[in-house]
Design an enzyme around this catalytic site. Sequence first.
Site, PDB file in Angstrom:
ATOM      1  N   TYR A 141      15.083  62.761  26.878  1.00 20.04           N
ATOM      2  CA  TYR A 141      16.093  63.714  27.327  1.00 20.04           C
ATOM      3  C   TYR A 141      17.298  63.704  26.373  1.00 20.04           C
ATOM      4  CZ  TYR A 141      13.672  64.051  31.856  1.00 20.04           C
ATOM      5  OH  TYR A 141      12.762  64.266  32.865  1.00 20.04           O
ATOM      6  N   PRO A 197      11.904  70.669  42.794  1.00 19.08           N
ATOM      7  CA  PRO A 197      11.736  70.938  44.221  1.00 19.08           C
ATOM      8  C   PRO A 197      12.023  72.379  44.617  1.00 19.08           C
ATOM      9  CG  PRO A 197      13.769  69.737  43.826  1.00 19.08           C
ATOM     10  CD  PRO A 197      13.004  69.726  42.531  1.00 19.08           C
ATOM     11  N   GLY A 201      17.382  80.917  46.658  1.00 21.50           N
ATOM     12  CA  GLY A 201      18.090  82.136  47.044  1.00 21.50           C
ATOM     13  C   GLY A 201      18.304  83.087  45.889  1.00 21.50           C
TER      14      GLY A 201
END
Length: 322
Positions: free
Chosen positions: A53, A212, A220
């Site tokens: 990372y 997730p 949304g």
Amino acid sequence: MDQTHLGRSGLSVSRLCLGTMNFGWKTSEEDSHAIMDRAHTEGVNFFDTANVYGFDAGKGRTEEVLGTWFAQGGERRDRTVLATKVYGGMTDWPNDTFLSARNIVRACEASLRRLQTDWIDLYQFHHSDPATPWDEIWQACETLVAQGKVLYVGSSNHAGWQLAAASESARARHFTGLVSEQSIYNLLVRDIELEVLPAAQHYGIGIIPWSPLQGGLLAGVLAKADGDRRSAEAAQQRLEQHRPAVQAYEDACAEWGLAPADVGIAWLLTRPGVTAPIIGPRTMAQFEGSLGATSITLEQAQLDRLDELFPGKQAAPMEYAW
């Protein structure tokens, strides 16, 4: 923040895992430190990273950001269950990648230096390496555990049969073996319910779901103007593929008076075998927004409706056999 055991181990971790993939390149070092401090304040003690990372800022940069945070003291390291990973290439040289005993040991030592710590709580295989036998992998891990540099070992992106092979090989060596598996798991992607989840539950391996919210599709996306995400071609294609289900999902969440992102994470917390979903905030606001999921208790009728919108899979072979 509730705590749970990581798989069959005695290690206690928070029900949310702080993913640090954005730290050091999308999130400044100062802001990253602030998010980690806030995580401890909220009872989130489980942090996940990986040696590769850092991306645009360079591989290893994220571990360095965690290291400078630990170096501030204040029991930051002692109160953190630290997980990092090995597999991805750190250089162009052939032995600086995958899961050879050489790379596992040397990559661990390099991670310890960047993290400014003496030990890694959970050392994970970032991907499967079918070319390296499990006896070699476990030999390296046994050495690291004996030296006190690693306490527990986990996997990521492994198939069910690989979890079984790893566990049986470790058992033959009288070694603890895997205590966790990181897999992509969310309402839209439920493939691990076929083989990975059953294998993990059989061997006492805790599941740590990544993505997730499926890259924001369950957060949304239809109801908010997220220009950066919706303008991305790949994200737009995924959205169009799942638009009817996502729209029905957002409608259901609105009916329940709940944020879609909270529902997606809360659903994962109800799944058997799941230890802690990984939340990967870029900003403090995103981190704070993820905390609400732990206070939601979904009723059976709501869980049933989610299954109707996003059908799951039975454990193999019942999914496809008579």
